[in-house]
Design a protein around this motif. Structure first.
Motif, PDB file in Angstrom:
ATOM      1  N   UNK A 145       0.862  -1.191   0.000  1.00  0.00           N
ATOM      2  CA  UNK A 145       0.000   0.000   0.000  1.00  0.00           C
ATOM      3  C   UNK A 145       0.899   1.243   0.000  1.00  0.00           C
ATOM      4  N   UNK A 146       0.742   2.117  -1.005  1.00  0.00           N
ATOM      5  CA  UNK A 146       1.596   3.305  -1.046  1.00  0.00           C
ATOM      6  C   UNK A 146       1.323   4.208   0.165  1.00  0.00           C
ATOM      7  N   UNK A 147       2.386   4.818   0.671  1.00  0.00           N
ATOM      8  CA  UNK A 147       2.220   5.636   1.885  1.00  0.00           C
ATOM      9  C   UNK A 147       3.059   6.905   1.851  1.00  0.00           C
ATOM     10  N   UNK A 148       2.593   7.874   2.656  1.00  0.00           N
ATOM     11  CA  UNK A 148       3.349   9.113   2.872  1.00  0.00           C
ATOM     12  C   UNK A 148       3.840   9.103   4.311  1.00  0.00           C
ATOM     13  N   UNK A 149       5.114   9.431   4.492  1.00  0.00           N
ATOM     14  CA  UNK A 149       5.715   9.497   5.829  1.00  0.00           C
ATOM     15  C   UNK A 149       5.627  10.941   6.325  1.00  0.00           C
ATOM     16  N   UNK A 150       5.081  11.112   7.515  1.00  0.00           N
ATOM     17  CA  UNK A 150       4.925  12.463   8.066  1.00  0.00           C
ATOM     18  C   UNK A 150       5.640  12.562   9.419  1.00  0.00           C
ATOM     19  N   UNK A 151       6.330  13.671   9.623  1.00  0.00           N
ATOM     20  CA  UNK A 151       6.884  13.994  10.947  1.00  0.00           C
ATOM     21  C   UNK A 151       6.503  15.415  11.294  1.00  0.00           C
ATOM     22  N   UNK A 152       6.126  15.622  12.524  1.00  0.00           N
ATOM     23  CA  UNK A 152       5.774  16.970  12.980  1.00  0.00           C
ATOM     24  C   UNK A 152       7.015  17.857  12.986  1.00  0.00           C
ATOM     25  N   UNK A 179       1.498  19.943  12.726  1.00  0.00           N
ATOM     26  CA  UNK A 179       0.274  19.169  12.471  1.00  0.00           C
ATOM     27  C   UNK A 179      -0.255  19.377  11.051  1.00  0.00           C
ATOM     28  N   UNK A 180       0.121  20.511  10.435  1.00  0.00           N
ATOM     29  CA  UNK A 180      -0.339  20.760   9.052  1.00  0.00           C
ATOM     30  C   UNK A 180       0.197  19.725   8.073  1.00  0.00           C
ATOM     31  N   UNK A 181       1.298  19.087   8.439  1.00  0.00           N
ATOM     32  CA  UNK A 181       1.887  18.072   7.570  1.00  0.00           C
ATOM     33  C   UNK A 181       0.896  16.959   7.232  1.00  0.00           C
ATOM     34  N   UNK A 182       0.096  16.560   8.225  1.00  0.00           N
ATOM     35  CA  UNK A 182      -0.889  15.488   7.992  1.00  0.00           C
ATOM     36  C   UNK A 182      -1.933  15.944   6.979  1.00  0.00           C
ATOM     37  N   UNK A 183      -2.397  17.180   7.140  1.00  0.00           N
ATOM     38  CA  UNK A 183      -3.439  17.689   6.241  1.00  0.00           C
ATOM     39  C   UNK A 183      -2.905  17.883   4.825  1.00  0.00           C
ATOM     40  N   UNK A 184      -1.644  18.283   4.734  1.00  0.00           N
ATOM     41  CA  UNK A 184      -1.027  18.440   3.410  1.00  0.00           C
ATOM     42  C   UNK A 184      -0.884  17.081   2.732  1.00  0.00           C
ATOM     43  N   UNK A 185      -0.527  16.076   3.528  1.00  0.00           N
ATOM     44  CA  UNK A 185      -0.424  14.713   2.973  1.00  0.00           C
ATOM     45  C   UNK A 185      -1.797  14.255   2.490  1.00  0.00           C
ATOM     46  N   UNK A 186      -2.829  14.525   3.283  1.00  0.00           N
ATOM     47  CA  UNK A 186      -4.187  14.129   2.891  1.00  0.00           C
ATOM     48  C   UNK A 186      -4.604  14.845   1.615  1.00  0.00           C
ATOM     49  N   UNK A 187      -4.310  16.129   1.536  1.00  0.00           N
ATOM     50  CA  UNK A 187      -4.681  16.909   0.342  1.00  0.00           C
ATOM     51  C   UNK A 187      -4.029  16.307  -0.903  1.00  0.00           C
ATOM     52  N   UNK A 188      -2.780  15.931  -0.766  1.00  0.00           N
ATOM     53  CA  UNK A 188      -2.064  15.310  -1.900  1.00  0.00           C
ATOM     54  C   UNK A 188      -2.768  14.019  -2.319  1.00  0.00           C
ATOM     55  N   UNK A 189      -3.141  13.207  -1.327  1.00  0.00           N
ATOM     56  CA  UNK A 189      -3.768  11.916  -1.644  1.00  0.00           C
ATOM     57  C   UNK A 189      -5.168  12.083  -2.230  1.00  0.00           C
ATOM     58  N   UNK A 195       7.871  12.402   1.725  1.00  0.00           N
ATOM     59  CA  UNK A 195       8.074  12.642   3.158  1.00  0.00           C
ATOM     60  C   UNK A 195       7.771  14.097   3.464  1.00  0.00           C
ATOM     61  N   UNK A 196       7.010  14.329   4.536  1.00  0.00           N
ATOM     62  CA  UNK A 196       6.765  15.705   5.007  1.00  0.00           C
ATOM     63  C   UNK A 196       7.315  15.764   6.426  1.00  0.00           C
ATOM     64  N   UNK A 197       8.255  16.671   6.664  1.00  0.00           N
ATOM     65  CA  UNK A 197       8.906  16.730   7.967  1.00  0.00           C
ATOM     66  C   UNK A 197       9.112  18.180   8.369  1.00  0.00           C
ATOM     67  N   UNK A 198       8.610  18.548   9.544  1.00  0.00           N
ATOM     68  CA  UNK A 198       8.883  19.891  10.061  1.00  0.00           C
ATOM     69  C   UNK A 198       7.752  20.878   9.893  1.00  0.00           C
TER      70      UNK A 198
END
Ligand code: DQA
Length: 163
Positions: A111-118, A146-156, A140-143
């Motif tokens: 399953x393709x995934x995005x790695x997120x770090x706060x 919490x917006x990193x999660x929403x940005x990953x979701x928007x991409x998906x 990968x979104x790092x730094x």
């Protein structure tokens, strides 16, 4: 006598919503009060709520799962395959830097995934600068907190529209 309505509406099959899974590794249940200088003051419940709201608007089925137990996270990843989860967003937290087992679970499901770090792990201790996940992640979104999660979701969400 019982009559059965057979309108075109009742005959229509519901189209299943695409499924996304958000995984949070150890100690992320403490977000909000845990080292806010690195991880901010937003709680995990608030992050999950924001993700759920955004997913609902987009008509996507999104589930969030956090565990402090490596085996539990691995079992959840295995289950995701049977559930036909399309994409995963994962913050493996400390397991980023240690867990071949969680990496292998993701690789096994395919399953393709995005790695997120706060926090920006590359601006911290040397041991945080290696990830067992990044080379097999979509990105990968790092730094970005919490917006990193929403940005990953928007991409998906965008990706689901163009898949
Ligand atoms: C983290 C970074 C990791 O190094 C750390 O162990 C965490 C959180 C982050 O979100 O910045 O628990 O993944």
């Amino acid at each position: 006598m019982k009559t059965q309505k057979n309108t075109s509406r009742s005959r229509k099959k519901a189209i299943p919503q695409p499924r996304l899974l958000v995984l949070h590794g150890p100690n992320l249940n403490l977000l909000g009060g845990r080292e806010p200088q690195h991880y901010g003051e937003v709680t995990l419940a608030d992050i999950n709520l924001a993700l759920a709201r955004r997913a609902e608007i987009a008509g996507v089925d999104l589930e969030s799962f956090q565990s402090n137990h490596e085996g539990a996270l691995i079992e959840r990843i295995h289950a995701a395959r049977a559930q036909e989860v399309r994409y995963i967003i994962i913050n493996p937290a400390a397991w980023t830097h240690t867990s071949v087992a969680v990496r292998d679970a993701l690789a096994a499901t395919g399953i393709p995934f995005i790695e997120v770090h706060l926090s920006n792990v590359h601006a911290r201790e040397t041991f945080r600068q290696h990830s067992f996940f990044s080379d097999i992640a979509i990105g990968v979104i790092s730094g970005l907190g919490h917006q990193g999660y929403l940005l990953a979701l928007e991409y998906l969400l965008n990706k689901l529209n163009t898949d």
